[in-house]
Write an enzyme that holds these catalytic residues in place. Sequence first.
Site, mmCIF file in Angstrom:
data_model
loop_
_atom_site.group_PDB
_atom_site.id
_atom_site.type_symbol
_atom_site.label_atom_id
_atom_site.label_comp_id
_atom_site.label_asym_id
_atom_site.label_seq_id
_atom_site.Cartn_x
_atom_site.Cartn_y
_atom_site.Cartn_z
ATOM 1 N N ARG A 65 -87.373 13.780 -42.256
ATOM 2 C CA ARG A 65 -87.681 12.444 -41.400
ATOM 3 C C ARG A 65 -86.801 11.552 -41.681
ATOM 4 N NH1 ARG A 65 -92.282 8.472 -42.621
ATOM 5 N NH2 ARG A 65 -92.677 7.568 -40.274
ATOM 6 N N HIS A 69 -84.924 8.982 -39.148
ATOM 7 C CA HIS A 69 -85.098 7.546 -38.963
ATOM 8 C C HIS A 69 -83.693 6.773 -39.282
ATOM 9 C CE1 HIS A 69 -89.613 6.660 -39.390
ATOM 10 N NE2 HIS A 69 -89.384 8.062 -38.996
ATOM 11 N N ASN A 97 -91.199 2.307 -41.570
ATOM 12 C CA ASN A 97 -90.529 2.874 -42.880
ATOM 13 C C ASN A 97 -91.374 2.470 -44.001
ATOM 14 O OD1 ASN A 97 -88.807 4.035 -41.225
ATOM 15 N ND2 ASN A 97 -87.112 2.302 -41.498
ATOM 16 N N HIS A 196 -93.427 18.339 -37.340
ATOM 17 C CA HIS A 196 -94.711 17.925 -37.773
ATOM 18 C C HIS A 196 -95.441 19.063 -38.116
ATOM 19 C CE1 HIS A 196 -94.411 13.590 -35.868
ATOM 20 N NE2 HIS A 196 -93.579 13.671 -36.652
HETATM 21 C C1 HEM Z 1 -91.787 11.885 -31.300
HETATM 22 C C2 HEM Z 1 -92.003 10.862 -31.782
HETATM 23 C C3 HEM Z 1 -92.306 10.794 -33.243
HETATM 24 C C4 HEM Z 1 -93.142 9.830 -33.769
HETATM 25 C C5 HEM Z 1 -94.007 8.858 -33.053
HETATM 26 C C6 HEM Z 1 -93.346 10.003 -35.336
HETATM 27 C C7 HEM Z 1 -94.347 9.554 -36.040
HETATM 28 C C8 HEM Z 1 -94.595 9.849 -37.494
HETATM 29 C C9 HEM Z 1 -95.527 9.499 -38.106
HETATM 30 C C10 HEM Z 1 -96.477 8.064 -37.876
HETATM 31 C C11 HEM Z 1 -95.543 9.779 -39.453
HETATM 32 C C12 HEM Z 1 -96.537 9.736 -40.438
HETATM 33 C C13 HEM Z 1 -95.598 8.344 -41.249
HETATM 34 C C14 HEM Z 1 -96.917 7.883 -42.209
HETATM 35 O O1 HEM Z 1 -98.058 7.944 -42.062
HETATM 36 O O2 HEM Z 1 -96.281 7.485 -43.476
HETATM 37 C C15 HEM Z 1 -94.551 10.926 -39.413
HETATM 38 C C16 HEM Z 1 -94.105 11.944 -40.257
HETATM 39 C C17 HEM Z 1 -93.190 12.958 -39.880
HETATM 40 N N1 HEM Z 1 -92.597 12.850 -39.173
HETATM 41 FE FE1 HEM Z 1 -92.615 12.107 -37.353
HETATM 42 N N2 HEM Z 1 -92.451 11.192 -35.387
HETATM 43 C C18 HEM Z 1 -91.901 11.485 -34.418
HETATM 44 C C19 HEM Z 1 -90.818 12.348 -34.448
HETATM 45 C C20 HEM Z 1 -90.290 13.140 -35.470
HETATM 46 C C21 HEM Z 1 -89.132 13.668 -35.576
HETATM 47 C C22 HEM Z 1 -87.925 13.839 -34.405
HETATM 48 C C23 HEM Z 1 -88.732 14.268 -36.873
HETATM 49 C C24 HEM Z 1 -87.755 15.045 -37.266
HETATM 50 C C25 HEM Z 1 -86.681 15.552 -36.543
HETATM 51 C C26 HEM Z 1 -90.228 13.941 -37.378
HETATM 52 C C27 HEM Z 1 -90.212 14.383 -38.751
HETATM 53 C C28 HEM Z 1 -91.433 13.858 -39.528
HETATM 54 C C29 HEM Z 1 -91.706 14.532 -40.820
HETATM 55 C C30 HEM Z 1 -91.098 15.762 -41.343
HETATM 56 C C31 HEM Z 1 -93.057 13.745 -41.105
HETATM 57 C C32 HEM Z 1 -93.645 13.873 -42.449
HETATM 58 C C33 HEM Z 1 -93.113 13.181 -43.461
HETATM 59 C C34 HEM Z 1 -93.580 13.164 -44.954
HETATM 60 O O3 HEM Z 1 -94.562 13.687 -45.456
HETATM 61 O O4 HEM Z 1 -92.913 12.469 -45.981
HETATM 62 N N3 HEM Z 1 -90.880 12.903 -36.783
HETATM 63 N N4 HEM Z 1 -93.883 10.794 -37.968
#
Ligand code: HEM
Length: 336
Positions: A65, A69, A97, A196
């Site tokens: 992630r 970002h 973030n 995800h």
């Molecule tokens: C399509 C639009 C996307 C949205 C709206 C989105 C939004 C989010 C949100 C809200 C979270 C949880 C954050 C939290 O509650 O602390 C999350 C987690 C995550 N996102 Fe996305 N995301 C998107 C696309 C992506 C992309 C493109 C990637 C990687 C290429 C990605 C990788 C991740 C990963 C791996 C997590 C888990 C992180 C952790 O456990 O520390 N996401 N995302």
Amino acid sequence: MEQKGRIFLILVAMVFHGTESLSDDDGPLVLDYYKEKCPLLEEIVKHNVEVAVFKDPRMAASLLRLHFHDCFVMGCDASVLLDSFGGITSEKQAGPNLNSLRGFEVIDQIKYILEEACPRTVSCADILALAARDSVASRGGPSWDVWLGRRDSLQASFSGANQFIPAPNNSLETLISNFKQQGLDIEDLVALSGSHTIGKARCLSFRQRVYDVNFKGQYEIYDKYRRYTSFRRILQSICPKSGRNNDLAPLDFMTPARFDNHYYVNLLQGKGLLGSDTVLVTQDHEGEILKQVWAYATDEKLFFASFANSMVKMGNINPITGNQGEIRKSCRFVNT
Ligand code: HEM
Ligand SMILES: *[C@@H]1O[C@H](CO)[C@@H](O)[C@H](O)[C@H]1NC(C)=O
């Protein structure tokens, strides 16, 4: 003579342009950028990612992630890693973030070792790109070649982080235009959302998806699946209407720690955790996305190939190269 000189220049220009396009499909980055300058780079990053993920399995998701970002704000230039200092307001404080991004210490550790092995050579932006790749592989996902040669930014963009990183309550239309701004298409959106399949989200990030009836469009599909009710109840128990903002739920309930295609199976069952996950199937009026989701849900190899392809594309968003930017000594601060 003059004529000859001009022809010579044209030839030089052609050769230069020729080698450039030989080594590069997607931009100014190259595959063997550090081959001579830091031959152990890829080994060092891989080893340290594996150790970090062994200690904390979620770290794989967090490092993946971090690269995302980084790339969505002024390009893949490690702007996300800068702390607030001097004239810089850190992107870490921005809405998407704050209290959410993790993995900075792992990047610090890798940078520290690289400064011993090859001082002032490897950019923080390249470390992020490699760490993301190795993180995915460490959880059973695909691997790919990482194009290198990014340089580090001299600034951060707090406002950019608020503006360009998509939100979990975005509509499908907004998600599509958000990705388009970065040069990524709908197929990239669907493939990269497959990230995800690992990691966790806070209650704050999925509360609206659980309670807000104005998200109605998203619920239509669930009526077709009886299991939805119990899934919703589980989410409600983790995430009450108010409070417990930082309580976590896995993004992929079926196989939370494995990088696989179950994210797409979940979507088809109405079990995407975030609003932005569920809208991929509920607001897709043309049916093209649904086709892609079906294809990935039934063919993991296809998902892996698309994912790798889109990750390379994402990693090539507006890198800084040449004499611009710098190679930071510490990923948290610009050099003085
Ligand atoms: C399509 C639009 C996307 C949205 C709206 C989105 C939004 C989010 C949100 C809200 C979270 C949880 C954050 C939290 O509650 O602390 C999350 C987690 C995550 N996102 Fe996305 N995301 C998107 C696309 C992506 C992309 C493109 C990637 C990687 C290429 C990605 C990788 C991740 C990963 C791996 C997590 C888990 C992180 C952790 O456990 O520390 N996401 N995302
Ligand atoms: C999305 O969430 C943000 C932050 O919680 C909120 O301010 C905004 O109103 C929400 N947007 C919609 C369309 O519900």
